[in-house]
Structures are given as C-alpha cells and as structure tokens.
Enzyme design. Structure first.
Site, PDB file in Angstrom:
ATOM      1  N   PRO A   1       0.827  -1.211   0.000  1.00 49.61           N
ATOM      2  CA  PRO A   1       0.000   0.000   0.000  1.00 49.61           C
ATOM      3  C   PRO A   1       0.862   1.262   0.000  1.00 49.61           C
ATOM      4  CG  PRO A   1      -0.613  -1.503   1.789  1.00 49.61           C
ATOM      5  CD  PRO A   1       0.673  -2.002   1.227  1.00 49.61           C
ATOM      6  N   ASP A   2       0.240   2.342  -0.467  1.00 44.29           N
ATOM      7  CA  ASP A   2       0.929   3.638  -0.506  1.00 44.29           C
ATOM      8  C   ASP A   2       0.787   4.256   0.892  1.00 44.29           C
ATOM      9  OD1 ASP A   2       1.998   6.061  -1.218  1.00 44.29           O
ATOM     10  OD2 ASP A   2       0.271   6.713  -2.395  1.00 44.29           O
ATOM     11  N   ALA A   3       1.620   3.796   1.817  1.00 41.17           N
ATOM     12  CA  ALA A   3       1.427   4.157   3.218  1.00 41.17           C
ATOM     13  C   ALA A   3       2.756   4.200   3.969  1.00 41.17           C
ATOM     14  CB  ALA A   3       0.478   3.148   3.869  1.00 41.17           C
TER      15      ALA A   3
ATOM     16  N   TYR B   1      -7.447   6.352  -0.124  1.00 43.32           N
ATOM     17  CA  TYR B   1      -7.940   5.195   0.620  1.00 43.32           C
ATOM     18  C   TYR B   1      -9.101   5.645   1.510  1.00 43.32           C
ATOM     19  CZ  TYR B   1      -3.485   2.814  -0.507  1.00 43.32           C
ATOM     20  OH  TYR B   1      -2.413   2.267  -1.140  1.00 43.32           O
TER      21      TYR B   1
END
Ligand code: SPV
Ligand code: MG
Length: 582
Positions: free
Chosen positions: A68-70, A136
């Site tokens: 995830p882009d996290a 998200y």
C-alpha cells in the site's frame, strides 16, 4: 591517438542539469505536463509519449512492490527507483517524497539523497508519518501542523546544494476535509517557507474544489505556481486547469493502471489456452522491447568502446543443395537436414560454431527451403539453386558479409554438408589474413584412395610447396594459395579444400566485387571452371580473387590434417554415422 575518431567528440559539461531543464520549462508558457512512472521502462514510455517531466509516483512505486501507498517502503527504496528512472530518461524527474520520510531532520537527508541522484524536484506533503494514500477510504487520516510542515520546507530548501533543485509543498487539507480556508492558509505558509510550487490535492469528483482554490490563490499573490493531480476530477483538460491557474498538471498513476489491465488480460488468456500465441494481439514485439531498453545504443557502444581484439565472427552456411545423391535417407531433404543419430548436419554445425562463440549464423536455403527452419538463424533464399552455384548463394547473403565497422569482424562461409572438428575451425578463425581457406594436407598421403573414390575433388596448390617430411612445424607465415579448383592436376596439388572460408570485410568485398562484374558482363562467358558466372562455385570465386592481380588479394591457406568430412555419398553418410555420438 592521432585520429580524431579516437578522441571524445563532445564535452558534455555545459549541458543543463535536469533541475535547470525543469526550471526552464516552468518559465515557458502553457501547462507543464507530467505523468507517473514506477520504473525505468515506464519512465521511458512517459518520455516517449511527449510529457515534459516524469512523476516518480509513491502510489505507483508502492504498487509495483505490491504494498500500500502508506510509507511502507523506505526512503532508500523510493530514491533508488527515482534514480533508475532518471538514469534512462532525458526529461526531469519530479519525485513524490510523501511526507519526506520523517520530520524536518529526516527531510535533510531525503533532499541530499534525491539531489545527488539527479532528481530535478521533490514533492513533500503535510500528511503525518506514516502517511495513508489520499484516496484510501476508511483509514485514519492526520495532518501535521502547518507550523511543523513549514519547518520541513525550510529544512528542505536549506539542504539543497544546487540552485535549481525544486521543492513542491503539497497540502492535503482538502483531502482530510479541513476546508478551503485551512488549505489556503497552509499553502500560503508553505510558500512563505520557501516552497517553489504548491500542490493542492483533492478527491472531489468535480474540479470545483481545486478551481476555487486556484481562484483564491491568485488573490493571495504569492507568486508561487500551483500544481494539481486530476485523478478523481478527470474531465478537465490540462488547458482548462492551466487557464484556472495551474502551471503543472500531473497524471499520477495511469501508466501503472494501464499495465495492470494489460498484464491481467494476457496472463489470463495464456493460463486458459496454455499457448503463448494467444497473447499476440495484446503484446508488443520483442523488437519493441529491445528498442525501449536501448539495445541499438548498446551495440553502438560495443563498437565504440570494446577492444578491437573482441572481434565478432559470424557464419554463413550454404545449404541450398538436396540430399538426393545420398539415396533413400536423403529423399526430399536438403542435405543439411540429413539426420545423424537424432541430430541433423546443420544442428551439429551450429552446435560446433556456438561452442566457438559464433552465434550469429545465417543459412542460405534452396531445395525444400521450408524444411530448414531452426530457430535463432537468419535465412536467405536461392530459389535458383538448381541452375546456379555456391557463388550465387553467397551473394544472396551478401548483407551478412559487411560488418558495421570495417576491420572489426570476420565471416566464416561453409558448406552445409560438412561435419568438422571444433579445433580446425578455431585455427581458421584466428588466421591473420583477409581471405583464408581451410585445406587438408592429408590429401598427399591418401591421394590414390581419394581420387579413386570421387570424381570431383576441390584441390589446392600452394605458392610454395609445403615441407613434406615428418616433424615439421606448421608455418607461422600462412602459405598463399596459387590455384584452387577441380581441374587441378592431382600431381600438382598439395592439399584438398575443406569447404570453409574465413573472410574479413575487405576480403569479402574483394571476393564479391569481381564476381558481380563478371555477372554483369554476361552469361555467355565461362568463369574459371564454371560454364558461366552464375554457375560459379566457391573455388571459382577464390581463383578469380587470386587472379585479380593488383586488384586481388592473397588467399591464404590454413592447414589441417583430417578432422572433417563432407557427406556426398551414402558411404560418406555411413562413415559419418559411425563417427558421431547420438
Ligand atoms: C502519487 O502518485 O503517489 C501521488 C498522487 O501522491 S496521488 O496518488 O493522487 O495522491
Ligand atoms: Mg504519493
């Protein structure tokens, strides 16, 4: 080092940096168009599509690692990808640095790393660490205080070492639902802290939010240009956004999403059909991949920089003839396709050549051309194989005889009905000559048997008679061939021509020049032992070269004693069968 070709041609020292290029583009009118990439290849595609700059997207890079882009990937992982993109492209890279990967102290090292990697600009957003992608749903979303983030921008601007390096400050105030006023206030504070551009992000389906921001921004008169990312509000054109006040428009993740769709389609189809061909309508050719990754450039660099000793040797196999004379086993087959314990003559030739690092091989086909279809070979056709000789077959493959750079390659020409030991070809390949023929001196000892067995022998007379006694060194000075052909009196011959020739560019050119002239001169005249030029054999070509006088070239002989055979008769075939391994 006297030739200008050996000196570097240009100094690249004055070329602008990527950051300077970006600044120059920002100073030009119109929107600056940027598209996302996640590896070198997607970066190249962005550049080829005509965009002004590449967005090393955190979203794309994370997705390419299937994370995830996290803030799950480290700064090190991100900068490596950005650098990989930058290295293979000519347009500036704008790197998405999320929240700078930490606080103001962390961002100092972030700037150092990206600036040293050649990245033109970084973009930092006011999400807390660890961040969550702006889109998200249902995740905890927190922003840093404006004050803390302004400190980060100051730290970033302070850390950069080159003037043109660009820092974009991005506020997520609208994404977090903190309202327009907060967004504007943050933008203003970041501009005051030294941001070169401000990115306002929005997940609204309509552009109204960003358009409203841009309108109010103008009134603040900060002089700092705006950036937008029209992913969710996707119907506005770059020109419309530009007219509203946005200088930079980033299409952040479309290349990645396109690739997912394409990969899924192709993989699904292959998984169902169990056959690679079903992918064809949805994939690019291998050649397109070679083009994108710069194989041609690599070849030019090989020519330019590899030492001259690293000569490439290619081969042309003349395989137009049929195997009729061999009897029933040869029925309907080209001779090169005769099977010997599970492998054809051609396969055996290729394996031996490959073992000598000769991997660039062309085959001239004629009789039953379709039956010669091994992979990784280049093919030429001599449809008139019945009424022409080997010289015409060789001419069909003339393109194979010229190397990109004269003096940097050699070509082996061999008959398609030969079996030979690796060592004898190796000896020929290293011969110091423009034209060298492999000759077998055993002829002298086995003349009587040979002559009795075969009506036609390709015989060779050397310019100086070889030392006939035992215990003789092979001469380091290669002997010249004086005569070569089938009509040579046996008593005058010193050796038999094996059917393998090695040619440099110069040798090949000389060999074919004279022949082409003879062809043009007309069909009526005999050409050495051939009744007319088009029926000329390899030995006729060689003799013509020797006879060329001032315009000719010496043909040198490389001597061997056995180590080869030609399959002309069923008896030959039986002997070969007995000699080879399965
Ligand atoms: C990215 O591409 O990683 C971005 C843009 O930051 S967005 O995904 O729209 O937030
Ligand atoms: Mg991002």
């Amino acid at each position: 080092m006297s030739s200008s070709e050996t000196r570097p041609r240009t100094s690249k020292r004055n070329e602008p940096t990527k950051a300077e290029k970006l600044r120059a583009r920002l100073a030009q009118p119109g929107p600056v168009l940027v598209a996302g990439a996640h590896h070198g290849l997607s970066g190249v595609l962005v550049e080829r599509a005509g965009f002004d700059a590449i967005w090393a997207s955190g979203f794309e890079i994370s997705a390419s690692f299937a994370t995830p882009d996290a803030n799950i990937l480290t700064m090190g992982e991100n900068v490596q990808v950005a650098e990989a993109i930058d290295r293979v492209t000519g347009i500036p890279v704008i790197a998405d640095c999320d929240n700078g990967f930490g606080n103001a102290i962390n961002i100092i090292r972030t700037v150092q790393a990206y600036e040293r990697a050649g990245i033109a600009a970084i973009c930092v957003e006011d999400n807390i660490f660890p961040k969550r992608c702006s889109f998200y749903a249902g995740v905890k979303r927190e922003l840093e205080s404006a004050e803390e983030f302004a400190g980060k921008i100051r730290a970033a601007k302070d850390a950069q070492r080159t003037e043109a390096f660009t820092v974009i400050a991005r506020t997520e105030a609208l994404i977090a639902g903190w309202g327009m006023e907060e967004a504007l206030e943050r933008g203003r504070a970041y501009a005051a802290a030294g941001a070169d551009l401000v990115l306002i992000h929005s997940k609204s389906k309509k552009p109204d939010e960003v358009l409203g921001f841009a309108k109010a921004w103008k009134e603040l008169a900060t002089g700092v240009p705006l950036v937008c990312v029209p992913t969710i509000y996707k119907d506005s054109t770059a020109e419309q956004l530009h007219d509203a006040g946005f200088k930079v428009v980033i299409y952040a993740n479309h290349a990645l999403r396109a690739s997912i769709k394409a990969m899924r389609t192709v993989l699904g189809n292959i998984a169902q059909a169990h056959k690679a061909a079903v992918a064809d309508p949805d994939i690019v050719s291998l050649e397109e991949v070679y083009d994108l990754v710069g194989v041609d450039k690599m070849k030019r660099e090989e020519e330019q920089f590899l030492p001259a000793g690293g000569e490439r040797v290619n081969a042309i196999i003349l395989a137009a003839g049929s195997a009729k004379a061999i009897g029933p086993v040869g029925e309907g087959k080209p001779k090169a396709m005769l099977d010997l314990k599970g492998k054809t003559i051609l396969e055996r030739q290729i394996a031996t050549l490959n073992s000598l690092n000769v991997k660039d091989i062309a085959v001239v086909r004629g009789y039953e051309a379709g039956k010669i279809n091994l992979p990784n070979l280049r093919y030429y056709e001599n449809p008139e194989y019945e009424t022409t000789g080997e010289a015409i077959s060789l001419l069909k493959a003339a393109a194979e005889l010229t190397h990109k750079k004269a003096g940097e390659g050699r070509t082996l020409v061999l008959y398609g009905d030969l079996l030979f030991d690796r060592s004898i070809v190796e000896k020929l390949m290293t011969a110091d000559a423009d034209v060298a023929v492999l000759v077998d001196r055993t002829f002298n000892e086995s003349k009587a048997t040979l002559v009795a067995e075969r009506p036609k022998l390709d015989l060779v007379q050397l310019a100086t008679a070889p030392n006939a006694g035992p215990r003789a060194l092979s001469s380091e000075v290669l002997p010249s061939v004086k005569r070569i052909g089938q009509r040579l009196p046996h008593g005058e011959a010193h050796a038999e021509f094996v059917g393998i020739v090695m040619l440099t560019d110069k040798g090949a050119r000389k060999l074919l020049e004279g022949y082409q002239r003879a062809l043009e001169a007309g069909a009526g005249k005999a050409y050495h032992e051939a009744s007319e030029p088009k029926r000329a054999s390899m030995t006729d070509l060689l003799q013509a070269l020797i006879d060329g006088g001032d315009h000719g070239l010496e043909v040198k002989a490389v001597e061997t004693f056995k180590g080869w055979m030609e399959i002309d008769t069923f008896e030959d075939y039986q002997r070969a069968w007995a000699a080879v391994k399965g």
